[in-house]
Motif scaffolding. Structure first.
Motif, PDB file in Angstrom:
ATOM      1  N   GLY A 168      37.421  26.017  35.914  1.00  0.00           N
ATOM      2  CA  GLY A 168      37.077  27.344  36.414  1.00  0.00           C
ATOM      3  C   GLY A 168      38.254  28.294  36.527  1.00  0.00           C
ATOM      4  O   GLY A 168      38.097  29.446  36.931  1.00  0.00           O
ATOM      5  N   PHE A 171      37.502  31.364  33.935  1.00  0.00           N
ATOM      6  CA  PHE A 171      36.096  31.319  34.304  1.00  0.00           C
ATOM      7  C   PHE A 171      35.149  31.621  33.135  1.00  0.00           C
ATOM      8  O   PHE A 171      34.241  30.838  32.841  1.00  0.00           O
ATOM      9  N   ARG A 183      33.971  26.271  39.149  1.00  0.00           N
ATOM     10  CA  ARG A 183      34.714  26.994  40.191  1.00  0.00           C
ATOM     11  C   ARG A 183      36.069  26.369  40.388  1.00  0.00           C
ATOM     12  O   ARG A 183      36.211  25.148  40.409  1.00  0.00           O
ATOM     13  N   ASN A 184      37.067  27.244  40.564  1.00  0.00           N
ATOM     14  CA  ASN A 184      38.429  26.784  40.746  1.00  0.00           C
ATOM     15  C   ASN A 184      38.645  26.404  42.211  1.00  0.00           C
ATOM     16  O   ASN A 184      38.974  27.245  43.027  1.00  0.00           O
ATOM     17  N   ALA A 280      29.245  25.942  42.528  1.00  0.00           N
ATOM     18  CA  ALA A 280      29.517  25.517  41.153  1.00  0.00           C
ATOM     19  C   ALA A 280      28.351  24.682  40.649  1.00  0.00           C
ATOM     20  O   ALA A 280      27.771  23.898  41.394  1.00  0.00           O
TER      21      ALA A 280
END
Ligand SMILES: [Zn+2]
Length: 390
Positions: A168, A171, A183-184, A280
């Protein structure tokens, strides 16, 4: 240059030779992937026994039991040569004629049987089937995933080196490539691995194929998974039930997961009330290894492997790692709490003494898994400040 790995010697272009001109043209040899290849050999040896012990016992002679193995992007052929050394009936394929020639020479150099063929991986995998297929491309494997499922009878081995889209950090590229919302998070390596397995499970399902990850790991450079395939629609339906979502609070690091294809994210974080919660998915929430198989793989690691110590350590951790879909970083939590970090083993013992499950996680030296949530972890295991100690 001559390189020795395991029991094989291969000729490979010296990466230092390519610095001035044509570096992009040379057949690629990545010494950093030695751990990946050592583990592959151990997996292949263990997988032969797994197959022998189940479906294939009816084979008439030992020769009939030899499993076929496709190294779909073989480059120097080092992985193919090592698979041949492990007893597989090997096909080393590459779209680059120079690579094919080199792979052929490297098989011959070791007196190993095997075929080197010039072919686009997708064309080959759509026209022939192999017991085991290994995808080791530059970057994402997704452009090859559909053909790989079509061309694999039993075991699909996949490496992905595009860690930024997977976790992510890039993205849009992650959404595009893996058809999900990555998602990071603070558990980004695990996010990447679960995005990868989730995407592969959806591609397989389109062909009525189920995936079961029997060994998987993620490092700084790549994610790797070994998927046992079952060609059956009902099994594919069942496998898809492992897909779902992770809701994650960016402020207090609280997270929860839910299975299914429709997300119900909490409006505010149930733990701290923050609105900075992100979701996520769909990602793979199921187990990433079969523990019994991991133990069998560990028995196949031999000291002639260059990275045998690291491979053994990795497998030891994978064998005990809990199946929860996310992990925590102990140092990150302690920093958040303003507490000094103690030894991870002590920290995990405190969690276990409080009645929770806890294990190290292979994603990093300070990573762990537990069934406790963030506030329960703090209650059970927050290290005392030095001034509080007696
Ligand atoms: Zn929160």
């Amino acid at each position: 240059m001559r390189v020795s790995e395991g029991d094989v010697d291969v000729e490979a272009p010296d990466p230092r030779d390519g610095s001035s001109e044509g570096a992009g043209d040379a057949v690629f040899f990545n010494p950093e992937m030695e751990l990946n290849r050592d583990l592959t050999v151990a997996v292949l040896r263990a997988y032969e026994s797994r197959v022998d012990g189940s479906a294939n016992v009816g084979a008439e002679s030992p020769a009939d039991r030899t499993l076929s193995y496709l190294d779909a992007m073989t480059a120097t052929g080092v992985r193919a040569a090592r698979a041949a050394e492990a007893g597989y009936d090997v096909t080393a394929a590459d779209v680059d004629p120079e690579a094919v020639e080199l792979a052929r020479e490297n098989l011959a150099l070791n007196d190993l049987p095997g075929e080197a063929v010039e072919s686009d991986a997708n064309v080959l995998m759509h026209s022939e089937r192999f017991d085991v297929v290994d995808l080791d491309p530059f970057g994402t494997p997704m452009p090859f995933a559909d053909a790989a499922v079509a061309g694999t009878r039993k075991l699909l081995c996949v490496t992905a080196t595009d860690t930024a889209p997977l976790c992510g950090a890039h993205f849009d590229s992650g959404v595009r490539t893996y058809d999900t919302v990555p998602r990071n998070t603070d558990f980004h390596r695990e996010m990447g691995l679960r995005v990868l397995i989730g995407a592969l499970s959806r591609v397989a399902a389109r062909r009525d194929v189920a995936v079961e990850p029997i060994c998987s790991h993620a490092t700084r450079h790549y994610a790797r998974t070994y998927l046992e395939l079952t060609h059956k629609a009902t099994a594919a339906d069942k496998a898809l039930q492992w897909l779902g979502f992770v809701h994650h609070c960016e402020d207090c690091l609280y997270r929860e997961h839910e299975f299914g294809r429709i997300a119900h994210p909490p409006e505010d974080c149930p733990n701290c009330g923050s609105a900075r919660s992100s979701t996520a998915g769909p990602i793979w929430l199921g187990p990433i290894v079969d523990r019994e198989f991991v133990d069998a793989v560990a028995d196949e690691v031999t000291p002639n492997m260059g990275e045998w110590k690291r491979v053994s350590r990795l497998l030891d951790t994978l064998a005990v790692e809990l199946d929860t879909p996310t992990h925590y970083d102990q140092h990150r939590l302690c920093k958040q709490w303003g507490a000094p970090a103690n030894k991870l083993e002590t920290f995990l013992d405190d969690l276990r003494d409080a009645g929770y499950e806890a294990s190290p996680a292979h994603y990093g030296g300070t990573c762990f898994k537990t069934d406790a949530d963030v506030s329960e972890i703090r209650e059970a295991a927050e290290p005392a400040a030095a001034s509080d100690r007696e």
